[in-house]
Design an enzyme around this catalytic site. Structure first.
Site, PDB file in Angstrom:
ATOM      1  N   HIS A 257      45.671  29.384  40.620  1.00 47.82           N
ATOM      2  CA  HIS A 257      44.925  29.912  41.418  1.00 47.82           C
ATOM      3  C   HIS A 257      44.319  31.184  41.097  1.00 47.82           C
ATOM      4  O   HIS A 257      45.268  32.078  40.621  1.00 47.82           O
ATOM      5  CB  HIS A 257      45.622  29.959  42.949  1.00 47.82           C
ATOM      6  CG  HIS A 257      44.723  30.223  44.026  1.00 47.82           C
ATOM      7  ND1 HIS A 257      44.085  31.561  44.253  1.00 47.82           N
ATOM      8  CD2 HIS A 257      44.294  29.546  44.929  1.00 47.82           C
ATOM      9  CE1 HIS A 257      43.434  31.302  45.513  1.00 47.82           C
ATOM     10  NE2 HIS A 257      43.365  30.017  45.870  1.00 47.82           N
ATOM     11  N   ARG A 273      37.384  34.681  49.408  1.00 49.71           N
ATOM     12  CA  ARG A 273      36.252  34.689  48.458  1.00 49.71           C
ATOM     13  C   ARG A 273      35.038  33.815  49.409  1.00 49.71           C
ATOM     14  O   ARG A 273      33.855  34.071  49.213  1.00 49.71           O
ATOM     15  CB  ARG A 273      36.514  34.278  47.169  1.00 49.71           C
ATOM     16  CG  ARG A 273      36.929  35.373  46.412  1.00 49.71           C
ATOM     17  CD  ARG A 273      37.550  34.596  44.993  1.00 49.71           C
ATOM     18  NE  ARG A 273      38.583  33.815  45.167  1.00 49.71           N
ATOM     19  CZ  ARG A 273      38.758  32.630  44.749  1.00 49.71           C
ATOM     20  NH1 ARG A 273      37.728  32.159  43.967  1.00 49.71           N
ATOM     21  NH2 ARG A 273      39.855  31.798  44.830  1.00 49.71           N
TER      22      ARG A 273
END
Lengths: 656, 244
Positions: A257, A273
């Protein structure tokens, strides 16, 4: 010998395990769930950002449907996934989320009218439709064409797991807590349950069942630094491997990740994000648009993780005593948004970093996060080689994710697989009677008893904690984001030696009841075998696909490698697994291999790809009037369980 | 975070009820502090380097799962997110959570307690048709603000800190405690749960329920998720007082 009988034994009390248990119970089969911990503490709870389902109620999800979700999932997997499974999955995900809504998940809802969001670093006003008001909303996640990730703030896994466990409690499903399955009972290619150790009393119990489902999650803890909880050690996967009959699929497919905090490796959700957060380097420069001008920070996870590493290798990382990192900037989202939709992230920043993410940047770097590999199953969830053994969720290689999983598709898989596999488990219970011999159960019980006795009487030997740390270091150093032959060969050789040393563990605390060191001593040899499956599979796969990135073989090679790695461990005295491969048939694919749209496309194509593309064109040309459902049937007819066959309704388009 | 290396002194409660003849006692361990060290890291260090028999529970180690609540220098809290740097004198005393069955050392059986609590308050949506409705159709709409409010109350992680911090629970072994009240508040707010106030009264309308609370509010003071216990208990109590 203590024996407990049931129809359906489920090992693992997270979302997938509980959902299988609910399905079997609702069909009238007695079910017991085994869990290391209280079910509500399972790693499913740590899923923050959300669950993908193509409801298309939010305006930025407008036009979403099964086809778009299917395409994103297949592309995300770098064409490694099983397209039959992906098709079943996208069709069932909207039903799963709506069912969870009825069971109590307080999904965030659409509010009609204008709202400000951050897209590509800019404040933008979007207007939600009047008729969508009160329906389940969704946010943006990486690698998706639409805003498809449904959520409850950033505690999605928590609310889903609570709703699921509460449903299980309502149905009276027994969860036997603090129990660890340490071996499967099987004979002549059929599984009959498990030998289980009570982690408090140390007692061994045989749980004998018609169907056994392993839903123990991933194997992230093979790595020293991971976002995974401490129970994600892959033990369920390992006991399947140790049968010598069941196979594991694509163990080398490991996801990193992009944004776990430094140094502890705790996750900050992709929702950071998705909601508009940016990645910045040591100069405060936003670098992702330089690498991926299209999707930028919201490229697929494997892509973003590699780009971050690439950028840090250019000397652009922020130096710290724990090595380089980059910054995650969510300050531009504003305090009200962070305190409402990213509150777990805020708590994590406050407690573990001592910073306020509404004012300061978060130090992050790519960290082990997800195991695409696992127990290889058919689309029904049953092992291809060991009858009566099922698997669902992260523990399984069902294979929805191929070589890279999209954010939001993991919790979605747990519940969807739980629903579908649960039905097949119930079918299996209906079709089969329990005909295991008592002597078989006794054989496996004795075998485990003897192993534990050996551990308790050995005077000198290896320290299990040290062996584990050595294994974790090998995986970190040599089987990470970027891989190459030299490192992988070294890892394989070192793991062979560890595998030998693991046969000689001795304990300092020689107590058979509650004993953390004994737990470690039972698990570590299993973990080393799994680590070897990952390293060896990675060494043999001389191409790059999704999360498996070879510096010495940077191209995706469909010609030679459009196949799934299958690992089995038949010879208990061997130091390496046996590896075979399962071809993926392009001629059956709805979506034949193509470019994912990231960086330079240097794919080595398979000859069937062009053939299949042409075939699909002709099917489309010859059937100009069919709708998307009929076209899908023409392209790849697959059986979906009757219960989940129906079309899904969306606002503005009904069931079309 | 201090850059200075110092030696931390942990005083830890030790007792293994599984071991015949074992007696409860406090044992001191010394650990060299590292930057960013949490009690999670320190306890693992002690287990791996000094005493492999030491029992404790961690799962997510990120303050999300609620496994690791214990009494740290007299206060119930989540050990995983407690930084050792916050203890100026470097002395840390750890005890298991009171109010729960002891498994061993710092490990208690919160799972058993919480399952019983869930069964007692019937911690699920009461709607007969919830298993019959079609999931192909649009989901039932919900006011977006109501959904957010339910989430606020659902952030409980069943860690047990509120139970341990509750004086009423010490006096009344069957007291439902704040975790149970919060769950009931959550379901009574949820329009999908069709239970009436009278039905909720049957669950909590006595001294082991919401009327037993002495409003000392240890729950409010020690909830690691800062849930609004005080407000919700007051709200439930007023609502229940209006029944009959």
């Amino acid at each position: 010998m203590k024996v407990i009988y049931t129809d359906s034994l489920v090992i693992g009390g997270g979302l997938a395990g509980l959902r299988v248990a609910i399905a079997a119970t609702q069909r009238g089969y007695d079910t017991i769930v085994l869990s290391l911990i209280p079910a509500k503490r399972s790693h499913s709870a740590a899923a923050q950002g959300g669950m993908q389902a193509s409801l298309g109620a939010c305006i930025k999800g407008d036009g979403d449907d099964e086809e778009v979700h299917f395409g994103d999932t297949v592309r995300g997997s770098d064409w490694g996934c099983d397209q039959d499974v992906a098709r079943m999955f996208v069709n069932t995900a909207p039903k799963a989320i709506r069912q969870l809504s009825a069971w109590g998940v307080p999904w965030s809802r659409v509010t009609k009218g204008d709202r400000d969001v951050i897209i590509n670093g800019e404040k933008v006003t979007i207007t939600e439709k009047q008729e969508a008001h009160g329906l389940i909303s969704s946010r943006d996640f990486g690698g998706t064409k639409k805003w498809r990730t449904c959520f409850t703030s950033d505690g999605t896994g928590h609310t889903m797991l609570y709703a699921m466990d509460n449903k299980a409690i309502q149905l009276g499903i027994q969860v036997h807590e603090r129990k660890e399955a340490i071996a499967l009972i099987h004979e002549d290619g059929v599984c009959y349950g498990a030998i289980v150790r009570d982690l408090i009393t140390g007692e061994l119990i045989a749980y004998v069942a018609k169907a056994t489902t392993i839903a123990t999650g991933g194997y992230g803890r093979l790595y020293a630094i991971t976002t995974n909880s401490v129970v994600s050690e892959g033990i369920g996967t390992a006991i399947a491997l140790e049968t010598g009959v069941a196979t594991l699929g694509n163990m080398e497919a490991v996801q990193f990740h992009p944004t776990a905090i430094v140094p502890v490796g705790i996750l900050t959700t992709e929702g950071c994000r998705g909601d508009g957060g940016l990645l910045l380097d040591k100069d405060g420069y936003r670098f992702m648009p330089d690498y991926e001008p299209g999707k930028k920070e919201l490229a697929s996870r494997d892509v973003v993780s590699r780009r971050i590493l690439e950028h840090m290798r250019k000397g652009k990382g922020v130096a710290s005593r724990y090595g380089d990192h980059i910054w995650l900037d969510i300050t531009l989202l504003g305090r009200p948004h962070i305190e409402k939709n990213l509150r777990e992230v805020k708590e994590i920043c406050e407690y573990f970093l001592g910073i306020d993410p509404a004012k300061e940047y978060i130090p992050v770097r790519p960290t082990q996060h997800y195991s695409m590999g696992g127990i290889r199953t058919k689309a029904t969830g049953e092992s291809q080689t060991l009858k009566g053994l099922f698997s669902a969720g992260e523990a399984a290689c069902w294979d929805l994710h191929g070589f890279n999983r999209l954010g939001g598709n993991s919790v979605a898989e747990t519940v969807v697989a739980g629903m579908i596999v649960g039905e097949f488990v119930a079918d299996y219970c209906f079709q089969n009677s329990l005909d295991v011999k008592g002597s078989t159960v006794e054989y496996f019980m004795k075998k485990e008893e003897n192993k534990i006795t050996d551990l308790l009487v050995r005077d000198f030997g290896e320290n299990p904690f040290e062996l584990k740390a050595e294994m974790q270091k090998i995986m970190m150093d040599d089987v990470g984001i970027f891989r190459n032959a030299k490192d992988l060969e070294k890892a394989v050789e070192e793991l062979k030696i560890l595998n030998q040393r693991a046969k000689n563990i001795a304990l300092r605390n020689r107590v058979s009841s509650s004993n953390p060191e004994l737990v470690e001593a039972i698990r570590v040899p299993k973990m080393i075998k799994l680590a070897q499956c990952v390293a060896y599979g990675a060494m043999l796969r001389t191409e790059s696909r999704g999360g498996h990135a070879r510096e010495d073989y940077p191209e995706r090679n469909d010609k030679d490698w459009l196949k799934r790695t299958l690992t089995s461990w038949k010879d208990d005295s061997a130091d390496l697994p046996e590896v075979t491969y399962e071809e993926l048939d392009i001629m059956k694919m709805e979506l034949p291999p193509a470019s994912r749209g990231y960086g330079v496309d240097n794919t080595v194509h398979h000859p069937d790809t062009a053939k299949r593309e042409q075939e699909i064109e002709e099917i489309k040309k010859n059937n100009p009037d069919v709708d998307r459902f009929e076209l899908q049937k023409l392209l790849n007819p697959i059986p979906i369980p009757e219960k989940f066959k129906g079309k899904n309704e969306r606002i503005g388009r009904g069931f079309k | 975070m201090s850059d200075q290396e110092r030696i931390l002194k942990f005083q830890i409660f030790r007792y293994n009820p599984q071991k015949p003849g074992d007696k409860p006692r406090m044992v001191t361990y010394e650990v060299k502090e590292a930057t960013g060290m949490t009690i999670f890291i320190a306890l693992n260090d002690i287990r791996e380097q000094q005493d492999p028999s030491l029992q404790f529970d961690f799962v997510c180690r990120a303050g999300i799962c609620g496994s690791c609540a214990m009494v740290v220098n007299g206060k119930p809290t989540l050990a995983c997110r407690t930084m050792t740097s916050t203890f100026e004198d470097g002395e840390i005393k750890l005890l298991p959570l009171p109010g729960f069955e002891l498994i061993g050392d710092l490990s208690v059986n919160t799972g058993k307690f919480m399952r019983a609590m869930s069964e007692r308050v019937e911690s699920w949506i009461h709607e007969k048709s919830s298993d019959e409705i079609s999931f192909e159709k649009l989901e039932e709409r919900m006011d977006p603000d109501v959904a957010d409010e339910i989430y606020e109350l659902e952030r409980c992680v069943e860690c047990g800190c509120c139970v341990s911090a509750c004086a009423t629970k010490r006096m009344r072994p069957d007291f439902l405690s704040a975790v149970g009240f919060m769950r009931l508040a959550r379901y009574s707010l949820d329009p999908r749960d069709k239970r009436s106030d009278e039905e909720f009264y049957e669950i909590m309308g006595d001294d082991d329920g919401v009327f037993g609370c002495m409003t000392l509010l240890g729950c409010e003071d020690y909830c690691p998720k800062d849930l609004p216990h005080q407000t919700q208990i007051a709200y439930l109590r007023r609502k229940m007082a209006l029944i009959k």
